[in-house]
Design an enzyme around this catalytic site. Structure first.
Site, PDB file in Angstrom:
ATOM      1  N   LYS A  75       0.843  -1.201   0.000  1.00 22.64           N
ATOM      2  CA  LYS A  75       0.000   0.000   0.000  1.00 22.64           C
ATOM      3  C   LYS A  75       0.880   1.254   0.000  1.00 22.64           C
ATOM      4  CE  LYS A  75      -0.242  -0.061   5.046  1.00 22.64           C
ATOM      5  NZ  LYS A  75      -1.020  -0.564   6.191  1.00 22.64           N
ATOM      6  N   ARG A 131     -11.584   0.766  13.541  1.00 24.83           N
ATOM      7  CA  ARG A 131     -11.554   1.413  12.226  1.00 24.83           C
ATOM      8  C   ARG A 131     -12.632   0.807  11.344  1.00 24.83           C
ATOM      9  NH1 ARG A 131      -5.529   2.398   9.946  1.00 24.83           N
ATOM     10  NH2 ARG A 131      -5.761   0.330   9.092  1.00 24.83           N
ATOM     11  N   TYR A 173      15.369  31.084   6.127  1.00 25.15           N
ATOM     12  CA  TYR A 173      14.224  31.808   6.675  1.00 25.15           C
ATOM     13  C   TYR A 173      14.363  32.000   8.179  1.00 25.15           C
ATOM     14  CZ  TYR A 173      11.814  31.115   2.244  1.00 25.15           C
ATOM     15  OH  TYR A 173      11.456  31.134   0.929  1.00 25.15           O
TER      16      TYR A 173
HETATM   17  C1  LIG Z   1      -0.462  -1.766   6.716  1.00 24.60           C
HETATM   18  C2  LIG Z   1      -1.135  -3.004   7.090  1.00 24.60           C
HETATM   19  C3  LIG Z   1      -0.407  -4.181   7.314  1.00 24.60           C
HETATM   20  C4  LIG Z   1       1.108  -4.225   7.295  1.00 24.60           C
HETATM   21  O1  LIG Z   1       1.605  -3.774   8.515  1.00 24.60           O
HETATM   22  P1  LIG Z   1       3.188  -3.713   8.796  1.00 24.60           P
HETATM   23  O2  LIG Z   1       3.263  -3.521  10.257  1.00 24.60           O
HETATM   24  O3  LIG Z   1       3.702  -2.560   8.011  1.00 24.60           O
HETATM   25  O4  LIG Z   1       3.757  -4.987   8.346  1.00 24.60           O
HETATM   26  C5  LIG Z   1      -1.113  -5.332   7.574  1.00 24.60           C
HETATM   27  N1  LIG Z   1      -2.460  -5.341   7.615  1.00 24.60           N
HETATM   28  C6  LIG Z   1      -3.193  -4.226   7.419  1.00 24.60           C
HETATM   29  C7  LIG Z   1      -4.679  -4.302   7.485  1.00 24.60           C
HETATM   30  C8  LIG Z   1      -2.563  -3.019   7.148  1.00 24.60           C
HETATM   31  O5  LIG Z   1      -3.276  -1.921   6.965  1.00 24.60           O
END
Ligand SMILES: *Cc1c(COP(=O)(O)O)cnc(C)c1O
Length: 394
Positions: free
Chosen positions: A35, A133, A262
């Site tokens: 993602k 969530r 700045y």
């Molecule tokens: C981002 C995510 C993961 C991965 O988590 P990491 O700790 O980065 O390995 C797994 N499951 C869900 C639902 C996520 O949103």
């Protein structure tokens, strides 16, 4: 030629994947969470490299992210973790994405779209056990089973939940979440719903609870060479695939007492050289997610940092690396230009500087160079911030 770029070592990503697989329970597989553009590395190249390494399943948050992976030839299962909307379903089905179910009303609607298109769709049931969530609560499971029984086009491929505190020291909340997951899935079985795959572990839970690996673990952080928290360092042998670099585009020798940037918060204390690199906060330099203190020690650190800043002492000043030496950023980071105080060490216009860019916050428009077998294998240049070009050459 871009003055700022990111080098991504795909061999390191593949090595991290193999290291994770080595630590899996025998029946479990690794779903690569790519993602947010694979946490900034570049979702397409990372997923392609992982697929070449044997990875069979991927996860993203949004349908559009899944579609991009399919368009670029990813063949494995692609699970959309976030909620999806009716406009997205036809495209998602055509691309054979797996959808997450977390809304009762969506079930019948998705089924109708399937019937219209004469398609089936793979779905994963998301259970809400403490993340607060998305997902079904216990009280909704009967209605869920009822709706699913009538939705014949939906194949229940998986059931999962997501941990809120797996990276924290205190494991009691995570254990409670897991107990809830077990009772929810038992209830689903009782109601005649038998998902093929169970998956609960993110990176932290994967490391701490081998007995919870089930059919898949969902891993993002470890794949990109990071640990989920300070308590996890060294638990695996990981390689860092990420180096962000910029080039010196301006260099001047200045006397003591020269103000920089700045608000003139920086003033040279002796004769030195100031160099300019073409990168700034619009690229993600110096940007970090909002930090919430966890207890009094953290809180005191924030107070001390801010107190020192009142007197012109910047404890959290960013540092960069030039010719193997650590060099301070001088003054405030600009939008696209940053000044570094390089002292009197030898350096020249065009020298490369390693910069600390947080992966997930690095601007996607920054040029990515993908390395494999020690050489640049593909590049990504974003045009207009949206369209990606992936020239691949051998
Ligand atoms: C981002 C995510 C993961 C991965 O988590 P990491 O700790 O980065 O390995 C797994 N499951 C869900 C639902 C996520 O949103």
């Amino acid at each position: 030629m871009a003055g700022t770029w990111i080098e991504v070592d795909l061999d390191a990503v593949a090595g991290n994947y193999r290291e994770i697989v080595r630590h899996l329970r025998p029946q479990a597989r690794c779903m690569a969470v790519v993602k947010a553009d694979a946490y900034g590395l570049g979702a397409v190249q990372v997923a392609l490299a992982l697929e070449r390494t044997g990875c069979e399943a991927f996860a993203v948050t949004k349908v559009e992210e899944g579609l991009i992976l399919r368009e670029h030839g990813i063949k494995g299962a692609i699970l959309v973790l976030g909620p999806s909307t009716a406009e997205e379903w036809p495209k998602a089905m055509e691309a054979q994405l797996h959808l997450t179910l977390s809304e009762l009303s969506a079930i019948t609607e998705i089924n109708e779209v399937c019937l219209d298109l004469e398609q089936e769709v793979s779905v994963h049931i998301k259970l809400e056990t403490g993340m607060g969530r998305t997902g079904f609560r216990f009280s909704e499971l009967e209605a869920l089973a009822h709706n699913l029984a009538a939705a014949r086009q939906l194949k229940v491929m998986g059931v999962y939940t997501h941990f809120a505190r797996a990276a924290q020291k205190d494991k009691s909340y995570t254990s409670e979440q897991y107990e809830l997951f077990k009772s929810y899935t038992a209830k689903l079985e009782e109601l005649g719903i038998h998902p093929l795959w169970k998956h609960v572990c993110n990176s932290a839970a994967f490391l701490d609870y081998p007995e919870w690996h089930h059919d898949f673990v969902r891993i993002g952080t470890l794949l990109i060479g990071h640990y989920p928290g300070p308590g996890f360092s060294g638990k695996l042998t990981l390689a860092d695939p990420w180096i962000a670099k910029s080039k010196i585009v301006h260099l001047r020798k200045v006397p003591k007492g020269t103000y920089v940037g700045y608000q003139s918060i920086y003033c040279t204390k002796e004769e030195t050289q100031l160099a300019v690199i073409p990168v700034g906060y619009a690229d993600g330099l110096g940007i970090a997610p909002h930090f919430v203190p966890q207890g009094w020690v953290d809180f005191l650190k924030i107070i001390i940092k801010n107190f020192a800043a009142l007197f012109g002492i910047f404890l959290s000043q960013e540092r960069v690396e030039l010719r193997g030496r650590t060099v301070r950023v001088a003054g405030k980071i600009g939008m696209q230009l940053t000044v570094i105080d390089v002292g009197l060490q030898e350096c020249t216009l065009g020298d490369e500087v390693k910069i600390p860019l947080r992966r997930t916050l690095a601007n996607p428009r920054i040029h990515r160079k993908y390395k494999q077998d020690g050489r640049i294998f593909a590049e990504r240049i974003m045009e207009e911030g949206v369209s990606a070009i992936y020239p691949e050459y051998s």
